[in-house]
Design an enzyme around this catalytic site. Sequence first.
Site, PDB file in Angstrom:
ATOM      1  N   VAL A  86       0.902  -0.890   0.149  1.00 55.81           N
ATOM      2  CA  VAL A  86       0.121  -0.029  -0.215  1.00 55.81           C
ATOM      3  C   VAL A  86       1.049   1.207   0.062  1.00 55.81           C
ATOM      4  CG1 VAL A  86      -1.558   1.347   1.306  1.00 55.81           C
ATOM      5  CG2 VAL A  86      -2.022  -1.498   1.086  1.00 55.81           C
ATOM      6  N   ALA A  88      -3.049   8.667  -2.365  1.00 53.22           N
ATOM      7  CA  ALA A  88      -3.342   7.814  -0.927  1.00 53.22           C
ATOM      8  C   ALA A  88      -3.553   6.281  -1.727  1.00 53.22           C
ATOM      9  CB  ALA A  88      -4.070   8.339  -0.245  1.00 53.22           C
ATOM     10  N   LYS A  89      -3.759   5.359  -1.092  1.00 54.65           N
ATOM     11  CA  LYS A  89      -4.325   3.700  -1.524  1.00 54.65           C
ATOM     12  C   LYS A  89      -4.625   3.438  -0.920  1.00 54.65           C
ATOM     13  CE  LYS A  89      -3.958   2.366  -5.813  1.00 54.65           C
ATOM     14  NZ  LYS A  89      -4.610   2.300  -6.816  1.00 54.65           N
ATOM     15  N   GLY A  90      -5.185   2.629  -0.694  1.00 53.14           N
ATOM     16  CA  GLY A  90      -6.459   1.628   0.068  1.00 53.14           C
ATOM     17  C   GLY A  90      -7.053   0.600  -0.681  1.00 53.14           C
ATOM     18  N   ASP A  93     -10.156   1.226  -8.916  1.00 55.74           N
ATOM     19  CA  ASP A  93      -9.458   0.678  -9.203  1.00 55.74           C
ATOM     20  C   ASP A  93      -9.767  -1.079  -9.402  1.00 55.74           C
ATOM     21  OD1 ASP A  93      -6.420  -0.473  -9.600  1.00 55.74           O
ATOM     22  OD2 ASP A  93      -5.962   1.261  -8.202  1.00 55.74           O
TER      23      ASP A  93
END
Length: 342
Positions: free
Chosen positions: A42, A63-65, A104
């Site tokens: 991440v 950001a990523k999640g 995504d």
Amino acid sequence: MNALAATSRNFKQAAKLLGLDSKLEKSLLIPFREIKVDPDEVNALAQLMTWKTAVANIPYGGAKGGIGCSPGDLSISELERLTRVFTQKIHDLIGIHADVPAPDMGTNSQDLGGSLGRDAATGRGVLFATEALLAEHGKGIAGQRFVIQGFGNVGSWAAQLISEAGGKVIAISDVTGAVKNTNGLDIPKLVKHSAENRGIKGFNGGDSIDPHSLLTEECDVLIPAALGGVINKLALLVAEMSSYPLPGFHLQILAKKGVLILPDILANSGGVTVSYFEWVQNIQGFMWDEEKVNAELKTYMTRGFKDVKEMCRSHNCDLRMGAFTLGVNRVARATVLRGWEA
Ligand SMILES: NC(=O)c1ccc[n+]([C@@H]2O[C@H](COP(=O)([O-])OP(=O)(O)OC[C@H]3O[C@@H](n4cnc5c(N)ncnc54)[C@H](O)[C@@H]3O)[C@@H](O)[C@H]2O)c1
């Protein structure tokens, strides 16, 4: 080499080329917020997102999640409940002027108030970026042979738009199998088959091949649009749609063979660029028609490519390092202008 090590290596090389202050370099690598999932992966993806939005020159950070699940095994109502609970849990952290989640892998475009053209945006972005690179070599999409790994949102749109532009898509794989037709696959038929059969397996418009051999099929352009860590030995150009799809030592082999790599943070930036257009339209309450969305996307992708090439020239580096130096330099300059001190 794992994803974080590979991404950090590129960052460090870019910082060295830019002559960044070592403390600034360190501070740029500390994520603003990290909610633990798979921290290395991440962190790398959030970092890539930061450099990507800077390359696209849109006013976002990175950001990523995500949720660890197999969305294909869930019903629509299970997906809805999962999405609602996840949103509720991160509610305090997201918002129109805070952090805007975007689609995504494994998600779809079911949304209210979404922008026209968002669904196709990442696939359309790779078309524009590939066009820009081919044009430098006196070539166009028409007549080139394409191999695409992944036939989800990105892969299927890329295939459709490439074949509409006269490109020959000769092989495609997804999680169910792979299909090849050296005369060019009939993409609209494959899209229909895939929707009806939840995958490309069983498509009779070509020969079924081993999905692993897809990556060694001879072609002019390979588009990895599924997972990380893939390689192609015979392409002339690789347009990376997945994040960090190519491990470091493979990159060196490909470079020696003269294969050009259109790096992920440029090639797949069409998605976040149209997510930005979506945000702008929603704030203004003024929706654009699809023609405007696509035309603006072309402007952003073409400009991003030119800016990357400029960095390649001034730092005497390849496209990947051109994209990294461009993204890192923009973030570093903004950080300093905001008052960062050693
Ligand atoms: N959707 C976007 O806007 C966007 C933006 C930037 C980057 N990406 C990246 O592009 C890639 C594809 O994303 P997507 O949105 O199309 O996802 P998706 O879930 O819609 O589709 C993924 C595709 O990959 C295939 N796949 C999975 N495992 C495979 C395997 N082992 N071999 C071959 N195919 C396999 C699936 O069958 C499916 O066709 C991901 O790496 C994603 O992070 C997507």
